[in-house]
Design a protein around this motif. Sequence first.
Motif, PDB file in Angstrom:
ATOM      1  N   LYS A   1      39.348 -37.955  13.546  1.00 46.70           N
ATOM      2  CA  LYS A   1      40.265 -38.352  14.615  1.00 46.70           C
ATOM      3  C   LYS A   1      40.143 -37.364  15.759  1.00 46.70           C
ATOM      4  CE  LYS A   1      43.462 -40.818  11.786  1.00 46.70           C
ATOM      5  NZ  LYS A   1      43.989 -40.526  10.493  1.00 46.70           N
ATOM      6  N   ARG A   2      40.252 -37.866  16.974  1.00 45.01           N
ATOM      7  CA  ARG A   2      40.129 -37.017  18.154  1.00 45.01           C
ATOM      8  C   ARG A   2      41.147 -35.884  18.129  1.00 45.01           C
ATOM      9  NH1 ARG A   2      37.735 -40.033  22.808  1.00 45.01           N
ATOM     10  NH2 ARG A   2      39.170 -38.873  24.107  1.00 45.01           N
ATOM     11  N   GLY A   3      42.319 -36.164  17.614  1.00 44.16           N
ATOM     12  CA  GLY A   3      43.361 -35.143  17.531  1.00 44.16           C
ATOM     13  C   GLY A   3      42.990 -33.981  16.622  1.00 44.16           C
ATOM     14  N   ASP A   4      42.146 -34.255  15.625  1.00 46.81           N
ATOM     15  CA  ASP A   4      41.696 -33.192  14.731  1.00 46.81           C
ATOM     16  C   ASP A   4      40.709 -32.255  15.417  1.00 46.81           C
ATOM     17  OD1 ASP A   4      43.240 -34.312  12.723  1.00 46.81           O
ATOM     18  OD2 ASP A   4      41.565 -35.454  11.878  1.00 46.81           O
ATOM     19  N   ILE A   5      40.009 -32.769  16.406  1.00 50.20           N
ATOM     20  CA  ILE A   5      39.009 -31.974  17.121  1.00 50.20           C
ATOM     21  C   ILE A   5      39.666 -31.132  18.216  1.00 50.20           C
ATOM     22  CG2 ILE A   5      36.919 -32.087  18.532  1.00 50.20           C
ATOM     23  CD1 ILE A   5      36.294 -34.775  17.134  1.00 50.20           C
ATOM     24  N   ARG A   6      40.732 -31.639  18.807  1.00 49.84           N
ATOM     25  CA  ARG A   6      41.365 -30.953  19.940  1.00 49.84           C
ATOM     26  C   ARG A   6      41.843 -29.552  19.573  1.00 49.84           C
ATOM     27  NH1 ARG A   6      43.211 -36.204  21.314  1.00 49.84           N
ATOM     28  NH2 ARG A   6      42.284 -36.779  23.290  1.00 49.84           N
ATOM     29  N   VAL A   7      41.706 -28.660  20.530  1.00 49.45           N
ATOM     30  CA  VAL A   7      42.192 -27.289  20.402  1.00 49.45           C
ATOM     31  C   VAL A   7      43.443 -27.168  21.256  1.00 49.45           C
ATOM     32  CG1 VAL A   7      41.663 -24.889  20.965  1.00 49.45           C
ATOM     33  CG2 VAL A   7      39.912 -26.333  19.957  1.00 49.45           C
ATOM     34  N   LYS A   8      44.527 -26.698  20.651  1.00 45.12           N
ATOM     35  CA  LYS A   8      45.782 -26.563  21.395  1.00 45.12           C
ATOM     36  C   LYS A   8      46.090 -25.121  21.760  1.00 45.12           C
ATOM     37  CE  LYS A   8      47.549 -30.819  19.639  1.00 45.12           C
ATOM     38  NZ  LYS A   8      48.492 -31.570  18.878  1.00 45.12           N
ATOM     39  N   ASP A   9      45.347 -24.185  21.177  1.00 40.51           N
ATOM     40  CA  ASP A   9      45.549 -22.766  21.455  1.00 40.51           C
ATOM     41  C   ASP A   9      44.392 -22.268  22.318  1.00 40.51           C
ATOM     42  OD1 ASP A   9      46.218 -20.101  21.491  1.00 40.51           O
ATOM     43  OD2 ASP A   9      45.793 -19.740  19.367  1.00 40.51           O
TER      44      ASP A   9
ATOM     45  N   ARG B   1      36.637 -24.222  15.597  1.00 40.12           N
ATOM     46  CA  ARG B   1      36.450 -25.457  14.852  1.00 40.12           C
ATOM     47  C   ARG B   1      35.133 -25.356  14.102  1.00 40.12           C
ATOM     48  NH1 ARG B   1      40.902 -26.047  15.669  1.00 40.12           N
ATOM     49  NH2 ARG B   1      42.057 -27.699  16.667  1.00 40.12           N
ATOM     50  N   ASP B   2      35.066 -25.999  12.936  1.00 37.63           N
ATOM     51  CA  ASP B   2      33.835 -26.083  12.159  1.00 37.63           C
ATOM     52  C   ASP B   2      33.177 -27.415  12.499  1.00 37.63           C
ATOM     53  OD1 ASP B   2      31.793 -26.265  10.325  1.00 37.63           O
ATOM     54  OD2 ASP B   2      33.067 -25.970   8.563  1.00 37.63           O
ATOM     55  N   TYR B   3      32.071 -27.352  13.212  1.00 28.61           N
ATOM     56  CA  TYR B   3      31.407 -28.567  13.669  1.00 28.61           C
ATOM     57  C   TYR B   3      31.051 -29.508  12.522  1.00 28.61           C
ATOM     58  CZ  TYR B   3      26.724 -27.326  12.097  1.00 28.61           C
ATOM     59  OH  TYR B   3      25.625 -27.041  11.325  1.00 28.61           O
ATOM     60  N   THR B   4      30.826 -28.969  11.308  1.00 25.23           N
ATOM     61  CA  THR B   4      30.407 -29.817  10.192  1.00 25.23           C
ATOM     62  C   THR B   4      31.489 -30.813   9.796  1.00 25.23           C
ATOM     63  OG1 THR B   4      31.126 -28.191   8.528  1.00 25.23           O
ATOM     64  CG2 THR B   4      28.837 -28.050   9.297  1.00 25.23           C
ATOM     65  N   GLU B   5      32.753 -30.505  10.105  1.00 26.48           N
ATOM     66  CA  GLU B   5      33.840 -31.435   9.795  1.00 26.48           C
ATOM     67  C   GLU B   5      33.787 -32.686  10.668  1.00 26.48           C
ATOM     68  OE1 GLU B   5      37.663 -29.546   9.870  1.00 26.48           O
ATOM     69  OE2 GLU B   5      36.895 -27.762   8.859  1.00 26.48           O
ATOM     70  N   PHE B   6      33.074 -32.611  11.782  1.00 23.34           N
ATOM     71  CA  PHE B   6      33.040 -33.715  12.738  1.00 23.34           C
ATOM     72  C   PHE B   6      31.635 -34.288  12.892  1.00 23.34           C
ATOM     73  CE2 PHE B   6      36.005 -30.328  14.108  1.00 23.34           C
ATOM     74  CZ  PHE B   6      37.168 -30.948  13.683  1.00 23.34           C
ATOM     75  N   THR B   7      30.767 -33.967  11.938  1.00 25.43           N
ATOM     76  CA  THR B   7      29.368 -34.356  12.018  1.00 25.43           C
ATOM     77  C   THR B   7      29.008 -35.270  10.860  1.00 25.43           C
ATOM     78  OG1 THR B   7      28.821 -32.222  13.013  1.00 25.43           O
ATOM     79  CG2 THR B   7      26.996 -33.472  12.081  1.00 25.43           C
ATOM     80  N   SER B   8      28.231 -36.290  11.158  1.00 32.01           N
ATOM     81  CA  SER B   8      27.670 -37.133  10.103  1.00 32.01           C
ATOM     82  C   SER B   8      26.166 -37.179  10.293  1.00 32.01           C
ATOM     83  CB  SER B   8      28.258 -38.545  10.158  1.00 32.01           C
ATOM     84  OG  SER B   8      28.004 -39.132  11.414  1.00 32.01           O
TER      85      SER B   8
END
Length: 150
Positions: A71-79, A51-58
């Motif tokens: 959204k929390r679902g965007d952060i979750r890793v499924k693999d 994941r690219d932390y910058t996508e979830f950082t303000s």
Amino acid sequence: MKKFLITIFIVFASVQVNNAQTYEYQIVTVVESIVPNGLGRSRMISANESRDYTEFTSTRTEEDNDRNKSKRGDIRVKDFDETKLLNFYNLGGIRFQNIAANDAVVMSKINAMSEEGWELFWINSGVESEGGKGDGNGIFITRFTFRRAK
């Protein structure tokens, strides 16, 4: 002689700067249950996607106080890899055999990653026990940080 030494130092320093190494990192997390009677779950987890932390950082300032709307679902890793481990306790109390078994499984993962070129770089661990409530529940968590040259 003094100028010669200064020249050698400058050349050496510039070579060191040009040889700066960059690394990629991988984290393996081990969660071991310290819930009595063997009721907890113990696992070793490692993500297979990034994941690219910058996508979830303000960045919040006095002028711009908006928070990140990810959204929390965007952060979750499924693999990810999930390796079953044994709990520290069973009905008879603490199980040293279970601890030894977990050590063997974790060592196997560390050795496999070492063979893939990963260096065990850092280890963090902590315990959350009873949550301050006297409930006897908790976890022992260890994060193994590996790195290898890019």
